[in-house]
Design a protein around this motif. Sequence first.
Motif, PDB file in Angstrom:
ATOM      1  N   ALA A   1      31.622  46.765  49.296  1.00 34.40           N
ATOM      2  CA  ALA A   1      31.802  45.761  48.241  1.00 34.40           C
ATOM      3  C   ALA A   1      33.205  45.865  47.647  1.00 34.40           C
ATOM      4  O   ALA A   1      33.816  46.938  47.648  1.00 34.40           O
ATOM      5  CB  ALA A   1      30.751  45.960  47.154  1.00 34.40           C
ATOM      6  N   PRO A   2      33.734  44.763  47.142  1.00 35.68           N
ATOM      7  CA  PRO A   2      35.111  44.779  46.631  1.00 35.68           C
ATOM      8  C   PRO A   2      35.289  45.701  45.442  1.00 35.68           C
ATOM      9  O   PRO A   2      34.355  45.974  44.689  1.00 35.68           O
ATOM     10  CB  PRO A   2      35.351  43.312  46.240  1.00 35.68           C
ATOM     11  N   ASN A   3      36.515  46.181  45.290  1.00 29.74           N
ATOM     12  CA  ASN A   3      36.863  47.024  44.150  1.00 29.74           C
ATOM     13  C   ASN A   3      36.994  46.149  42.906  1.00 29.74           C
ATOM     14  O   ASN A   3      37.793  45.216  42.893  1.00 29.74           O
ATOM     15  CB  ASN A   3      38.172  47.761  44.423  1.00 29.74           C
ATOM     16  N   ALA A   4      36.220  46.465  41.896  1.00 38.13           N
ATOM     17  CA  ALA A   4      36.236  45.659  40.677  1.00 38.13           C
ATOM     18  C   ALA A   4      36.479  46.511  39.440  1.00 38.13           C
ATOM     19  O   ALA A   4      36.338  46.035  38.314  1.00 38.13           O
ATOM     20  CB  ALA A   4      34.910  44.905  40.527  1.00 38.13           C
ATOM     21  N   GLU A   5      36.867  47.783  39.651  1.00 35.87           N
ATOM     22  CA  GLU A   5      37.115  48.665  38.520  1.00 35.87           C
ATOM     23  C   GLU A   5      38.502  48.380  37.941  1.00 35.87           C
ATOM     24  O   GLU A   5      39.487  48.376  38.667  1.00 35.87           O
ATOM     25  CB  GLU A   5      37.030  50.129  38.943  1.00 35.87           C
TER      26      GLU A   5
END
Length: 498
Positions: free
Chosen positions: A357-361
Amino acid sequence: MSDHIDGPRQIGDPSADLTDLFAFTTSENPARMVIAACVFPSAGTTAMFSNAVDYAFAIRRVSVAGLGDAAKFEPGEEEIRLSCRFDNLKRSTAAADPVQGGMCILPDGRTLPIVVNDEKGTSTPDGVFRVFAGLRSDPFYLAWLVPGVRKGPNLLLHDNVLSIVIEFDATRVLDPGRGSLFGVIAETVPLRPDVIGQKPPRIDWVGRPEQTNIRLGNSEAGPIDLRDLWNQQTPFAIATDLKPVFRERLKASLANWDMRDGVADWTPTALAANVNVFLDDFLLFDIAKPITDTSHLEIEKSAIGGRAHQTGGGRAVNANVIDILMTWLINRDREFIRGGATAATKPGTNTFPYLAAPNAELQAVAYSVDLAAPPDAVWALIGGFDPGWHPLVAKVEMKGSGVGQLRTIETIDGKQIIERLDEVDPSARFYRYTSLSGIPASNYTGMLGIKPKGDGSVVEWRSQFLPDNQPDIVVKAIVSALLKTGLDSLKQRFGGAK
């Protein structure tokens, strides 16, 4: 991103810039094959596929045409082709974000609808094909600092890419009874009619990782950049009159890489065989043999070594391809060498769509400086949201007042940054703002505050953001320079605390 930013066309349209290609069988069912391609290096949360580009995979059956010094792989003429095309964004409901759709054109001409970022993907009624398209964590990692051979951090940490993943029944689609060895490429081509019988210029294509940037783009092997010329070649059919040009560059590049450790491991005949194999660039995989994290390039290496391959080659999501390649180029597998990172930001998974899943931090940058001046004196200079005091600011235009005020900043290097004041508390000597444009980041929030400390004060400046269209390491460097340079100038103006 083993193939990113390798020519002017890719720089002009990052949504068509192919960064990686994968080919592997699933761990749950080796009869299921996965091919995946990534585009749009350092994609932000708003990245979308182009509606003017054909994103295609081409697979051909390959035969071993020679071993040892005569090593060569010969692709067949029959091509299995899968293409994905995308629409404009469409608003789904009043409250939801816009959605992008598209379709995948299957080898038999059927079309399969796609909803971008739907993790379940879309399957054909017979279950033969399953397709996903959307934002994912970049599965590639690069922890080498070049030129030279110096270990470094993962230069792609926290990066995202747009990905297309196609899983299919290998027996039904590839007919391995006629031969189990295949080559696959991915390409991006403009969607427009032929002009006077000429096909539109190819934007990008990729076979094995780092064919362009590491091999052909090695500046120490020649002053002329051949990468854009290479990207205009037809996969599986490099122009005959240009083969000598590419061959000489590959030969010079390999000889250069070989000596990066001061030891010559490649004999002239073995070097020539390597060039002969890699000149015909396609990602090899054998569906009759196991494809693992360590099998990448084993088929090519075995052929050059004069023996039959033992694995399925290919490229799994978690394969350490850059270290595998560097070891092969520099010392011909005499001693495995590792960069400064051992994994991508997020490992791939064993379940569809396989890429994480994409990095969203939100990423953060924070600096502080202790000053000799009292808080009120410092606030009088910097608390008005007008950054004219900052040494990197050439000009400022302010619009409005209070919360909602806009500042348009022109930096000394000619860039423009627009920011909006979201909160201000003069009694607490604090304000918070949002960057609207000018910094390659989204969800950017900055906070500047002053607190008493001893007889003086401390100024704290923090920001958090998601990188957008630039690697995390680049965005952090930009933001760090802005914050640190500003705070350093306050120390020069007011003096540091003693």
